[in-house]
Design an enzyme around this catalytic site. Structure first.
Site, PDB file in Angstrom:
ATOM      1  NE  ARG A  82       0.934  19.123 -25.570  1.00 11.93           N
ATOM      2  CZ  ARG A  82      -0.916  18.489 -26.007  1.00 11.93           C
ATOM      3  NH1 ARG A  82      -1.483  19.436 -26.422  1.00 11.93           N
ATOM      4  NH2 ARG A  82      -1.034  17.507 -24.991  1.00 11.93           N
ATOM      5  NE  ARG A  86      -8.899  18.114 -22.941  1.00 10.25           N
ATOM      6  CZ  ARG A  86      -8.944  17.164 -21.466  1.00 10.25           C
ATOM      7  NH1 ARG A  86     -10.228  16.695 -20.768  1.00 10.25           N
ATOM      8  NH2 ARG A  86      -8.483  16.206 -21.176  1.00 10.25           N
ATOM      9  NE  ARG A 131       8.910  19.435  -9.767  1.00 10.63           N
ATOM     10  CZ  ARG A 131       8.079  18.964  -9.959  1.00 10.63           C
ATOM     11  NH1 ARG A 131       6.871  19.170  -8.829  1.00 10.63           N
ATOM     12  NH2 ARG A 131       7.103  18.611 -10.795  1.00 10.63           N
ATOM     13  NE  ARG A 170      -0.934  15.646  -7.530  1.00  4.09           N
ATOM     14  CZ  ARG A 170      -1.042  15.258  -8.125  1.00  4.09           C
ATOM     15  NH1 ARG A 170      -2.037  14.850  -8.986  1.00  4.09           N
ATOM     16  NH2 ARG A 170       0.209  14.434  -8.591  1.00  4.09           N
ATOM     17  CD  GLU A 200       1.099  14.764  -5.223  1.00  4.08           C
ATOM     18  OE1 GLU A 200       0.548  14.427  -5.129  1.00  4.08           O
ATOM     19  OE2 GLU A 200       1.686  15.771  -5.903  1.00  4.08           O
ATOM     20  CE1 TYR A 241       5.946  10.617 -13.949  1.00  4.70           C
ATOM     21  CE2 TYR A 241       4.098  10.725 -15.724  1.00  4.70           C
ATOM     22  CZ  TYR A 241       4.328  10.442 -14.253  1.00  4.70           C
ATOM     23  OH  TYR A 241       3.384  10.248 -13.970  1.00  4.70           O
ATOM     24  CG  ASP A 247       1.955   8.223 -17.176  1.00  4.16           C
ATOM     25  OD1 ASP A 247       1.873   8.461 -15.965  1.00  4.16           O
ATOM     26  OD2 ASP A 247       1.458   8.677 -18.056  1.00  4.16           O
TER      27      ASP A 247
HETATM   28  P1  FDA Z   1       9.558   2.227  -9.001  1.00  2.00           P
HETATM   29  O1  FDA Z   1      10.005   3.535  -8.749  1.00  2.00           O
HETATM   30  O2  FDA Z   1       8.115   2.313  -9.237  1.00  2.00           O
HETATM   31  O3  FDA Z   1      10.724   0.561  -9.168  1.00  2.00           O
HETATM   32  C1  FDA Z   1      11.876   1.244  -8.698  1.00  2.00           C
HETATM   33  C2  FDA Z   1      12.296  -0.085  -7.414  1.00  2.00           C
HETATM   34  O4  FDA Z   1      13.646   0.296  -7.255  1.00  2.00           O
HETATM   35  C3  FDA Z   1      11.546   0.609  -5.748  1.00  2.00           C
HETATM   36  O5  FDA Z   1      10.888  -0.178  -5.753  1.00  2.00           O
HETATM   37  C4  FDA Z   1      12.876   0.817  -5.057  1.00  2.00           C
HETATM   38  O6  FDA Z   1      12.728   0.646  -3.827  1.00  2.00           O
HETATM   39  C5  FDA Z   1      14.476  -0.028  -5.695  1.00  2.00           C
HETATM   40  N1  FDA Z   1      15.598   0.305  -5.332  1.00  2.00           N
HETATM   41  C6  FDA Z   1      15.769   2.110  -5.940  1.00  2.00           C
HETATM   42  N2  FDA Z   1      16.975   1.821  -5.557  1.00  2.00           N
HETATM   43  C7  FDA Z   1      17.191   0.684  -5.003  1.00  2.00           C
HETATM   44  C8  FDA Z   1      18.840  -0.319  -4.086  1.00  2.00           C
HETATM   45  N3  FDA Z   1      19.714   0.585  -4.082  1.00  2.00           N
HETATM   46  N4  FDA Z   1      18.284  -1.779  -3.853  1.00  2.00           N
HETATM   47  C9  FDA Z   1      16.675  -2.279  -3.850  1.00  2.00           C
HETATM   48  N5  FDA Z   1      16.001  -1.875  -4.389  1.00  2.00           N
HETATM   49  C10 FDA Z   1      15.966  -0.409  -4.871  1.00  2.00           C
HETATM   50  N6  FDA Z   1       2.286   6.625 -13.860  1.00  2.00           N
HETATM   51  C11 FDA Z   1       0.506   6.027 -14.154  1.00  2.00           C
HETATM   52  O7  FDA Z   1       0.628   5.786 -14.814  1.00  2.00           O
HETATM   53  N7  FDA Z   1      -0.623   6.900 -13.501  1.00  2.00           N
HETATM   54  C12 FDA Z   1      -0.308   7.424 -12.002  1.00  2.00           C
HETATM   55  O8  FDA Z   1      -1.656   8.320 -11.844  1.00  2.00           O
HETATM   56  C13 FDA Z   1       0.786   7.775 -11.728  1.00  2.00           C
HETATM   57  N8  FDA Z   1       0.819   8.957 -10.685  1.00  2.00           N
HETATM   58  C14 FDA Z   1       2.067   9.009  -9.870  1.00  2.00           C
HETATM   59  C15 FDA Z   1       2.326   9.552  -8.750  1.00  2.00           C
HETATM   60  C16 FDA Z   1       3.764   9.675  -8.454  1.00  2.00           C
HETATM   61  C17 FDA Z   1       3.459  11.152  -7.219  1.00  2.00           C
HETATM   62  C18 FDA Z   1       5.287   9.162  -9.217  1.00  2.00           C
HETATM   63  C19 FDA Z   1       6.282   9.828  -8.534  1.00  2.00           C
HETATM   64  C20 FDA Z   1       4.379   8.478  -9.846  1.00  2.00           C
HETATM   65  C21 FDA Z   1       3.051   7.950 -10.837  1.00  2.00           C
HETATM   66  N9  FDA Z   1       3.332   7.351 -11.498  1.00  2.00           N
HETATM   67  C22 FDA Z   1       2.217   7.617 -11.838  1.00  2.00           C
HETATM   68  C23 FDA Z   1       4.536   6.958 -12.352  1.00  2.00           C
HETATM   69  C24 FDA Z   1       4.365   5.564 -11.875  1.00  2.00           C
HETATM   70  O9  FDA Z   1       4.638   5.620 -10.669  1.00  2.00           O
HETATM   71  C25 FDA Z   1       5.808   5.246 -12.537  1.00  2.00           C
HETATM   72  O10 FDA Z   1       5.597   5.028 -13.482  1.00  2.00           O
HETATM   73  C26 FDA Z   1       6.750   3.459 -11.666  1.00  2.00           C
HETATM   74  O11 FDA Z   1       6.811   3.678 -10.431  1.00  2.00           O
HETATM   75  C27 FDA Z   1       7.543   3.186 -13.228  1.00  2.00           C
HETATM   76  O12 FDA Z   1       7.810   1.880 -12.079  1.00  2.00           O
HETATM   77  P2  FDA Z   1       9.253   1.713 -12.299  1.00  2.00           P
HETATM   78  O13 FDA Z   1      10.133  -0.268 -11.644  1.00  2.00           O
HETATM   79  O14 FDA Z   1       9.936   1.866 -13.757  1.00  2.00           O
HETATM   80  O15 FDA Z   1      10.448   1.770 -10.649  1.00  2.00           O
END
Ligand code: FDA
Length: 379
Positions: free
Chosen positions: A168, A172, A251, A282, A305, A353, A355
């Site tokens: 969607r 607003r 991506r 942005r 970015e 994805y 948050d």
């Molecule tokens: P996350 O990716 O944080 O942690 C995974 C970890 O595993 C990493 O530290 C990585 O290094 C580690 N890892 C991977 N492979 C490995 C290996 N082989 N050996 C050892 N370690 C390894 N959310 C929100 O609420 N508001 C927001 O504004 C945003 N904005 C945003 C912008 C962008 C560009 C992105 C990409 C994401 C957001 N997010 C967000 C989402 C937010 O980043 C997300 O919710 C958290 O990172 C999730 O945490 P995780 O623990 O799932 O993954």
């Protein structure tokens, strides 16, 4: 495995509630996964290293939980977009519409106008993203605010993108341009890293950085741990299974950071660039996330970015989620069932994805429903 919000939440719960020792490993040289931030050296301005992170949630248990580790500011997120040298408020609202059409429509008049413009195409018959977007908000708004921005995000013309990429496009019919609608919103008062470090600051939690789970030369590698210890795996799911069902597509983003000799560059934290005349999507200006802080007023930090498809060596940020990806994911889910003592979680471990509040909420549920019962059974 992984010190992002998912991994740290499970670690904290297991250490605190079950009284067990937890080792957290991460291949990066810092904790916190993508939420990590640090102060830029020259200005002291907090920069979110993996893109802007705004905390917001309507989930009460998550809000209660995160408040154990940090206080939040009263920051409220708002985004603007620059289209052909003119700045409009987002998400598309009555202010955007009236500015764009040089008019003073009432909510009902604006609603009727957009409905008429959107009637050009039927949503159920949309064959691609462009047709779907036009069927939802009409061609003029689509061409200004969605078409080129989407093309930049995906490096693909929207006529070549599947219609399902958007479900969607909210419009607003008020002047409300608050970005999130959640009950709670704010930024951690002392920054993200202080929050994340407090989660890991427990006598029974040990964190080992610069440690890759797939590096057989380090003792906590996959072969040495699976079947020997309960593992919480928050890395990429295709990597865990050695890409047996093929690669899941992501991506990624490239960031270009710059310190500028002005106190204020754009007057707001996030400015989108809607048009194809500018290559980036942005610009973030981090000082505006914390107007309450006493930052120096002669310099500022901005971050442009850029968006593109990720290769295996890039940081995976947003799932591409094509039908082929979904098919592969189902195959990986089948393989996961064979891994008894491994909990797959987080955005990479579930190819989703999430948050921050969703990652934390999922980790709290996984702890209660899967991790704690596992140990209760053992004891
Ligand atoms: P996350 O990716 O944080 O942690 C995974 C970890 O595993 C990493 O530290 C990585 O290094 C580690 N890892 C991977 N492979 C490995 C290996 N082989 N050996 C050892 N370690 C390894 N959310 C929100 O609420 N508001 C927001 O504004 C945003 N904005 C945003 C912008 C962008 C560009 C992105 C990409 C994401 C957001 N997010 C967000 C989402 C937010 O980043 C997300 O919710 C958290 O990172 C999730 O945490 P995780 O623990 O799932 O993954």
């Amino acid at each position: 495995m992984g010190s992002g919000f998912f991994g740290l939440t499970v670690a904290e719960r297991v250490a605190e509630e079950l009284g067990l020792r937890v080792m957290v490993i991460d291949r990066r040289s810092h904790i916190g996964g993508n939420a990590f931030s640090e102060n830029e050296a020259e200005t002291g301005i907090e920069v979110h290293r993996y893109g802007a992170h705004l905390f917001h949630t309507s989930n009460e248990p998550v809000w209660q939980y995160v408040n154990r580790f940090t206080k939040f500011t009263d920051y409220v997120h708002r985004v603007y977009t620059n289209f052909r040298g003119e700045v409009y408020p987002l998400p598309i609202n009555l202010g955007t519409i009236n500015q764009f059409f040089r008019s003073a429509y009432s909510p009902a008049e604006a609603r009727a106008l957009i409905a008429e413009q959107a009637s050009e195409l039927d949503t159920s018959e949309a064959r691609n993203l462009e047709e779907k977007a036009v069927s939802l908000i009409g061609r003029p708004l689509y061409e200004a605010f969605i078409r080129d921005y989407t093309a930049k995000q995906w490096q693909t013309d929207p006529t070549q993108l599947p219609a399902e990429v958007i479900s969607r496009l909210p419009v607003r019919y008020t002047y409300d341009n608050r970005y999130f609608n959640d009950t709670h919103e704010g930024l951690p008062v002392d920054g993200y890293t202080a929050w994340l470090e407090r989660m890991a600051d427990h006598p029974r939690i040990e964190v080992q950085l610069d440690t890759d789970y797939f590096d057989a030369s380090q003792p906590l590698n996959k072969q040495a741990t699976v079947g020997q210890l309960p593992v919480v795996y928050t890395g990429p799911i295709d990597r865990y299974f050695d890409f047996a069902a093929g690669e899941l597509q992501w991506r990624t983003l490239d960031f270009e950071e710059e310190v500028l000799p002005v106190g204020d560059f754009q007057g707001t934290p996030v400015m989108n660039y809607a048009g194809s005349d500018v290559p980036y999507t942005r610009i973030h200006e981090f000082r505006h996330f914390h107007p309450e802080r006493d930052y120096r007023t002669d310099k500022t930090v901005i971050m442009r970015e850029f968006s593109r498809f990720a290769t295996r060596d890039d940081e995976p940020y947003y799932p591409v989620n094509t039908p082929e990806d979904r098919d592969r994911l189902l195959q990986y889910r089948e393989l996961m069932k064979g891994e008894q003592d491994v909990l797959f979680g987080g955005r990479l471990g579930t190819y989703q994805y999430l948050d921050m509040h969703m990652a934390i909420g999922a980790a709290l549920s996984a702890y209660s429903n899967k991790v704690a019962p596992m140990f209760e059974k053992v004891s």
